[in-house]
Write an enzyme that holds these catalytic residues in place. Structure first.
Site, short mmCIF file in Angstrom:
data_model
loop_
_atom_site.label_atom_id
_atom_site.label_comp_id
_atom_site.label_asym_id
_atom_site.label_seq_id
_atom_site.Cartn_x
_atom_site.Cartn_y
_atom_site.Cartn_z
N ALA A 33 -1.72 -5.88 -1.67
CA ALA A 33 -1.25 -7.17 -1.12
C ALA A 33 -0.97 -6.98 0.37
O ALA A 33 0.12 -7.25 0.88
CB ALA A 33 0.00 -7.66 -1.86
N HIS A 38 1.01 -3.47 7.05
CA HIS A 38 0.20 -2.35 6.55
C HIS A 38 -0.91 -2.00 7.54
O HIS A 38 -1.22 -0.83 7.77
CB HIS A 38 -0.47 -2.71 5.22
CG HIS A 38 0.49 -3.00 4.10
ND1 HIS A 38 0.66 -4.25 3.59
CD2 HIS A 38 1.31 -2.18 3.41
CE1 HIS A 38 1.55 -4.21 2.60
NE2 HIS A 38 1.96 -2.97 2.48
N GLY A 148 6.37 2.30 6.89
CA GLY A 148 7.02 1.29 7.72
C GLY A 148 8.53 1.48 7.76
O GLY A 148 9.14 1.87 6.76
N GLN A 154 13.61 4.25 2.19
CA GLN A 154 12.43 4.94 1.64
C GLN A 154 11.89 5.96 2.65
O GLN A 154 11.53 7.09 2.29
CB GLN A 154 11.35 3.91 1.31
CG GLN A 154 9.99 4.52 1.00
CD GLN A 154 8.99 3.50 0.51
OE1 GLN A 154 9.04 3.14 -0.66
NE2 GLN A 154 8.09 3.04 1.37
N SER A 186 6.33 -8.65 4.43
CA SER A 186 6.46 -7.99 3.14
C SER A 186 5.52 -8.68 2.16
O SER A 186 5.32 -9.90 2.24
CB SER A 186 7.91 -8.14 2.63
OG SER A 186 7.95 -7.86 1.24
O1 PAF Z 1 6.32 1.12 0.24
C1 PAF Z 1 5.50 1.04 -0.70
O2 PAF Z 1 4.61 0.21 -0.72
C2 PAF Z 1 5.64 2.01 -1.87
O3 PAF Z 1 6.98 2.28 -2.15
C3 PAF Z 1 4.84 3.31 -1.68
C4 PAF Z 1 5.35 4.12 -0.51
C5 PAF Z 1 3.37 2.98 -1.48
C6 PAF Z 1 4.95 4.17 -2.94
O4 PAF Z 1 4.46 3.52 -4.05
#
Ligand code: PAF
Length: 279
Positions: A33, A38, A148, A154, A186
């Site tokens: 998505a 990204h 990001g 994360q 997002s």
């Molecule tokens: O940020 C994300 O999209 C996910 O948490 C990741 C890092 C691809 C792990 O599945």
């Protein structure tokens, strides 16, 4: 030409050639998505590395709620088309059985930094992230991994995991890409109604004002309370947290000499939005 690869065996064949030629590999892990956020990661990887892999895998292990997993947007063909425009070499799109084959029992669990905030609200989430990121780094033989800053916690979890497990990967944290009204891009934003979308930018403006007020000398607690009130006033259903934390450990911090971050999670229109900014 952007190649689509679905199995680890095929991936390894290609990577062997790249490594033999001495080419380093930049990896952008995603759950698909895809949006401009990204693509900015993929562009950063392209600028640094002769070879770039984007992974698309909606990782069941990081979803606590099966409904959320089912509702997660999926758009493989459009994603691949976008990655082609950026010049990504390879898109790795494994099935869940390829990542978690029968008999799979290993979990990577990062202590400390993964425990507060998102870790408390979404038990097991960071175990799922840490496990899949470790596996994706191994499968792709990543030299550099791009994440990001929107998912700030994360990013800290991945940094910690790479240090603690001595993984030979440089983790690169890239700026959050925002819509014109400040809403952090997002994949979940598409689930907002038009009314919700019109209000969603207030999350960024409220924490930005809170951070400005703290820098101007207002107490942390008062600035946070005012930010939460702004969200409720505009129609956010629930403010899960707005917190001022040490930027690296994510522990509570009232030491302005350390880098600090204001992090927030709130529900609007049945969609959970998160954001964070430096203070
Ligand atoms: O940020 C994300 O999209 C996910 O948490 C990741 C890092 C691809 C792990 O599945």
């Amino acid at each position: 030409m952007t190649q689509i690869i679905r199995t680890v065996a095929d991936l390894r064949l290609i990577i062997r050639g790249w490594k033999k030629a001495g080419e380093s590999i930049g990896v952008v892990p995603t759950m698909g998505a895809l949006h401009e956020g990204h693509l900015s990661l993929a562009r950063a990887a392209k600028a640094d590395c002769p070879r770039v892999i984007t992974t698309i895998f909606v990782n069941p292990m990081q979803f606590g709620n099966p409904e959320d997993l089912k509702k997660y947007p999926r758009s493989e063909a459009a994603d691949v088309a976008l990655l082609t425009t950026v010049g990504v070499d390879l898109v790795f799109i494994p099935q869940p059985e390829e990542v978690y084959p029968d008999g799979f029992v290993t979990t990577v669990s990062v202590g400390g930094v993964s425990e507060p905030l998102e870790g408390r609200m979404r038990p097991g989430h960071f175990d799922g992230v840490a496990t899949v990121v470790t596996k994706l780094f191994g499968m792709t033989e990543a030299d550099r991994g791009y994440f990001g800053q929107k998912d700030w916690q994360q990013l800290q979890v991945v940094q910690r995991l790479v240090r603690d497990l001595n993984l030979p990967v440089t983790v690169v944290g890239c700026e959050t890409i925002r819509e014109a009204d400040g809403l952090a891009m997002s994949s979940r934003n598409v689930r907002l109604t038009s009314d919700g979308r019109a209000k969603a930018g207030v999350l960024f403006s409220a924490i930005t004002a809170g951070a400005d007020d703290i820098r101007a000398g207002q107490s942390d607690r008062m600035a946070i309370r005012e930010a939460a009130e702004k969200l409720r006033a505009v129609g956010f259903d629930r403010v899960e947290y707005i917190e001022l934390r040490d930027a690296e450990t994510l522990m509570p911090s009232d030491d302005p000499r350390r880098p600090r971050r204001m992090l927030a999670a709130a529900w609007l229109d049945g969609v959970r939005l998160i954001d964070n900014i430096p203070v």
